[in-house]
Scaffold this motif. Structure first.
Motif, PDB file in Angstrom:
ATOM      1  N   LEU A 130      25.404 -18.390  12.487  1.00 56.69           N
ATOM      2  CA  LEU A 130      25.381 -17.097  13.154  1.00 56.69           C
ATOM      3  C   LEU A 130      24.488 -17.332  14.358  1.00 56.69           C
ATOM      4  CD1 LEU A 130      25.552 -14.022  13.482  1.00 56.69           C
ATOM      5  CD2 LEU A 130      23.752 -13.848  11.716  1.00 56.69           C
ATOM      6  N   VAL A 131      24.811 -17.020  15.516  1.00 54.47           N
ATOM      7  CA  VAL A 131      24.112 -17.070  16.773  1.00 54.47           C
ATOM      8  C   VAL A 131      24.382 -15.921  17.456  1.00 54.47           C
ATOM      9  CG1 VAL A 131      25.888 -18.304  18.019  1.00 54.47           C
ATOM     10  CG2 VAL A 131      23.637 -18.545  18.731  1.00 54.47           C
ATOM     11  N   GLN A 132      23.116 -15.593  18.272  1.00 52.38           N
ATOM     12  CA  GLN A 132      23.407 -14.463  19.427  1.00 52.38           C
ATOM     13  C   GLN A 132      24.063 -14.745  20.429  1.00 52.38           C
ATOM     14  OE1 GLN A 132      19.410 -13.147  20.077  1.00 52.38           O
ATOM     15  NE2 GLN A 132      19.350 -11.896  18.107  1.00 52.38           N
ATOM     16  N   PRO A 133      24.578 -13.800  21.253  1.00 51.20           N
ATOM     17  CA  PRO A 133      25.364 -14.023  22.370  1.00 51.20           C
ATOM     18  C   PRO A 133      24.499 -14.757  23.566  1.00 51.20           C
ATOM     19  CG  PRO A 133      25.929 -11.874  21.711  1.00 51.20           C
ATOM     20  CD  PRO A 133      24.901 -12.295  20.973  1.00 51.20           C
ATOM     21  N   GLY A 134      25.057 -15.808  24.228  1.00 50.90           N
ATOM     22  CA  GLY A 134      24.185 -16.439  24.988  1.00 50.90           C
ATOM     23  C   GLY A 134      23.605 -17.676  24.318  1.00 50.90           C
ATOM     24  N   GLY A 135      23.630 -17.658  23.229  1.00 44.27           N
ATOM     25  CA  GLY A 135      23.075 -18.947  22.486  1.00 44.27           C
ATOM     26  C   GLY A 135      24.040 -20.127  22.473  1.00 44.27           C
ATOM     27  N   SER A 136      23.235 -21.231  21.589  1.00 40.74           N
ATOM     28  CA  SER A 136      23.995 -22.508  21.741  1.00 40.74           C
ATOM     29  C   SER A 136      24.238 -23.028  20.295  1.00 40.74           C
ATOM     30  CB  SER A 136      23.321 -23.555  22.379  1.00 40.74           C
ATOM     31  OG  SER A 136      23.016 -23.167  23.781  1.00 40.74           O
ATOM     32  N   LEU A 137      25.253 -23.691  20.035  1.00 38.94           N
ATOM     33  CA  LEU A 137      25.489 -24.368  18.847  1.00 38.94           C
ATOM     34  C   LEU A 137      26.064 -25.910  19.156  1.00 38.94           C
ATOM     35  CD1 LEU A 137      27.012 -21.961  16.443  1.00 38.94           C
ATOM     36  CD2 LEU A 137      24.958 -22.782  16.128  1.00 38.94           C
ATOM     37  N   ARG A 138      25.733 -26.852  18.113  1.00 39.06           N
ATOM     38  CA  ARG A 138      26.432 -28.011  18.254  1.00 39.06           C
ATOM     39  C   ARG A 138      27.113 -28.257  17.093  1.00 39.06           C
ATOM     40  NH1 ARG A 138      24.805 -34.014  17.830  1.00 39.06           N
ATOM     41  NH2 ARG A 138      25.858 -35.245  19.540  1.00 39.06           N
ATOM     42  N   LEU A 139      28.464 -28.188  17.077  1.00 38.77           N
ATOM     43  CA  LEU A 139      29.670 -28.638  15.899  1.00 38.77           C
ATOM     44  C   LEU A 139      29.547 -30.248  15.887  1.00 38.77           C
ATOM     45  CD1 LEU A 139      31.994 -26.165  16.287  1.00 38.77           C
ATOM     46  CD2 LEU A 139      29.923 -26.005  15.380  1.00 38.77           C
ATOM     47  N   GLN A 168      29.578 -29.541  21.777  1.00 36.59           N
ATOM     48  CA  GLN A 168      28.250 -28.620  22.405  1.00 36.59           C
ATOM     49  C   GLN A 168      28.762 -27.528  22.931  1.00 36.59           C
ATOM     50  OE1 GLN A 168      24.958 -29.299  21.964  1.00 36.59           O
ATOM     51  NE2 GLN A 168      24.670 -27.383  22.617  1.00 36.59           N
ATOM     52  N   MET A 169      28.339 -26.409  22.259  1.00 38.51           N
ATOM     53  CA  MET A 169      28.669 -24.932  22.801  1.00 38.51           C
ATOM     54  C   MET A 169      27.521 -24.264  23.254  1.00 38.51           C
ATOM     55  SD  MET A 169      31.413 -23.937  19.648  1.00 38.51           S
ATOM     56  CE  MET A 169      30.094 -23.809  18.635  1.00 38.51           C
ATOM     57  N   PHE A 188      31.536 -25.440  27.078  1.00 39.83           N
ATOM     58  CA  PHE A 188      31.408 -26.308  25.874  1.00 39.83           C
ATOM     59  C   PHE A 188      31.780 -27.650  26.394  1.00 39.83           C
ATOM     60  CE2 PHE A 188      33.650 -23.282  22.762  1.00 39.83           C
ATOM     61  CZ  PHE A 188      32.506 -22.409  22.943  1.00 39.83           C
ATOM     62  N   THR A 189      31.135 -28.779  25.883  1.00 38.54           N
ATOM     63  CA  THR A 189      31.447 -30.318  26.176  1.00 38.54           C
ATOM     64  C   THR A 189      31.815 -31.000  24.797  1.00 38.54           C
ATOM     65  OG1 THR A 189      29.523 -29.974  27.992  1.00 38.54           O
ATOM     66  CG2 THR A 189      30.119 -32.073  27.085  1.00 38.54           C
TER      67      THR A 189
END
Length: 116
Positions: A11-20, A83-84, A67-68
């Protein structure tokens, strides 16, 4: 049989980042390249980003610039990352990895939820 295991969602806020991250058994990347796909309830699974076995990447229009994708592999193991950045609520979905130029057995996916 090839097994794919995705991780890194949350769960992340709008504007945040995650790496799958995704790990697949065997030479999936070397033979087919790999991609990230996502699905929301009631809609078809869509290709989000892909990287060929020679390193060429492609993205769906809605994620370009945010995204990358990266990946690598040998005969024993393949890995692919996504990378999002600048996440939006419409990025909420279950994300899956799979081969790019064919489709193999799907893994369990990882849930990404973008919400304030």
């Amino acid at each position: 049989q090839v097994q794919m295991v995705e991780s890194g969602g949350g769960l992340v806020q709008p504007g945040g980042s995650l790496r799958l991250s995704c790990v697949a058994s065997g030479s999936v990347f070397r033979v087919y390249g790999m991609g990230w796909y996502r699905q929301v309830p009631g809609k078809e699974r869509e290709l989000v980003a892909a990287i060929s076995n020679i390193g060429t990447s492609t993205y769906t229009d809605s994620v370009k610039g945010r995204f990358t994708i990266s990946g690598a592999g040998d005969n024993a193991k393949s890995t692919v990352y996504l990378q999002m950045n600048s996440l939006k609520p419409e990025d909420t979905a279950v994300y899956y990895c799979n081969a790019y130029t064919t489709r193999l057995a799907w893994g369990p996916g990882t849930q990404v939820t973008v919400s304030s």
